[in-house]
Write an enzyme that holds these catalytic residues in place. Sequence first.
Site, PDB file in Angstrom:
ATOM      1  N   THR A   1      41.165  43.473  28.693  1.00 55.66           N
ATOM      2  CA  THR A   1      41.117  43.828  30.099  1.00 55.66           C
ATOM      3  C   THR A   1      40.017  43.007  30.753  1.00 55.66           C
ATOM      4  O   THR A   1      39.023  42.694  30.098  1.00 55.66           O
ATOM      5  CB  THR A   1      40.821  45.336  30.286  1.00 55.66           C
ATOM      6  OG1 THR A   1      40.396  45.585  31.631  1.00 55.66           O
ATOM      7  CG2 THR A   1      39.702  45.795  29.371  1.00 55.66           C
TER       8      THR A   1
ATOM      9  N   CYS B   1      43.470  40.693  36.396  1.00 58.73           N
ATOM     10  CA  CYS B   1      43.719  41.994  35.797  1.00 58.73           C
ATOM     11  C   CYS B   1      44.884  41.754  34.852  1.00 58.73           C
ATOM     12  O   CYS B   1      45.880  41.130  35.250  1.00 58.73           O
ATOM     13  CB  CYS B   1      44.073  43.041  36.845  1.00 58.73           C
ATOM     14  SG  CYS B   1      44.610  44.611  36.133  1.00 58.73           S
TER      15      CYS B   1
ATOM     16  N   GLU C   1      47.250  43.379  33.831  1.00 61.98           N
ATOM     17  CA  GLU C   1      48.568  43.919  34.189  1.00 61.98           C
ATOM     18  C   GLU C   1      49.287  43.114  35.264  1.00 61.98           C
ATOM     19  O   GLU C   1      50.503  43.250  35.424  1.00 61.98           O
ATOM     20  CB  GLU C   1      48.442  45.372  34.679  1.00 61.98           C
ATOM     21  CG  GLU C   1      48.252  46.409  33.594  1.00 61.98           C
ATOM     22  CD  GLU C   1      46.812  46.494  33.137  1.00 61.98           C
ATOM     23  OE1 GLU C   1      46.570  47.027  32.047  1.00 61.98           O
ATOM     24  OE2 GLU C   1      45.924  46.020  33.872  1.00 61.98           O
TER      25      GLU C   1
END
Length: 237
Positions: free
Chosen positions: A83, A196, A198
């Site tokens: 992350t 990020c 994601e």
Amino acid sequence: MKIIGLIGGMSWESSVSYYRIINEEVKERLGGLHSAKCILYSVDFEEIEVLQRNDQWDKAGTILAEAAQSLEGAGAEVILICTNTMHKVAEQVENNISIPLLHIADITADRIQRNKIQTVGLLGTKYTMEQDFYKLRLETRGIKVLIPDNKDKEVVNRVIYQELCLGKINQDSKEAFKRIIKMLVERGAEGVILGCTEIGLLIGEEDVSVRIFDTALIHAKGAVDYALENECKEKQS
């Protein structure tokens, strides 16, 4: 092949991408039935997110440091925090282990500079976009960093936490990200960091007219570079 230790679960949606990319890369480079030697420690993201929101970064750092110690104890030879945002506590993690931690911003900066890009847009959580722990790491390498305006920062942050971390892919959000990226390009961005892990689930290079730096992809491939360094040298000799 070195053993890769992954601190995942933040969110597990992107941790799946890390595992897939790492194994695909090992298979591509070594052929046959080869797969990666890796160990995953997946934390409870709800617990981490509450600490983020309450500015309790030391406590969050302790959780990740303990995860890293567990991975090292299990045989990991390098650590990845899967992350961007939690690299805010990267130093705390590094101080509690004796094996290397591959910092996501460093590997991303390497890729940006290899592409001879000097100005990038940065999308990520509000912590990543606003605070210095990530941007400064890039700026000290001579890379100028642009971030969205306050309204669009809220859009990006909301989509990450309320949609992407929950596995929700929304077409309206995709269009909003494309608009935000276009505005960053108009301000001078030569490339855009998906800061990020994601965001790559929502936006790809095929969706925009600028170079995209998908940090999950770059970080995972960097781990394989490290893990297979000796194998590559042996093949060349």
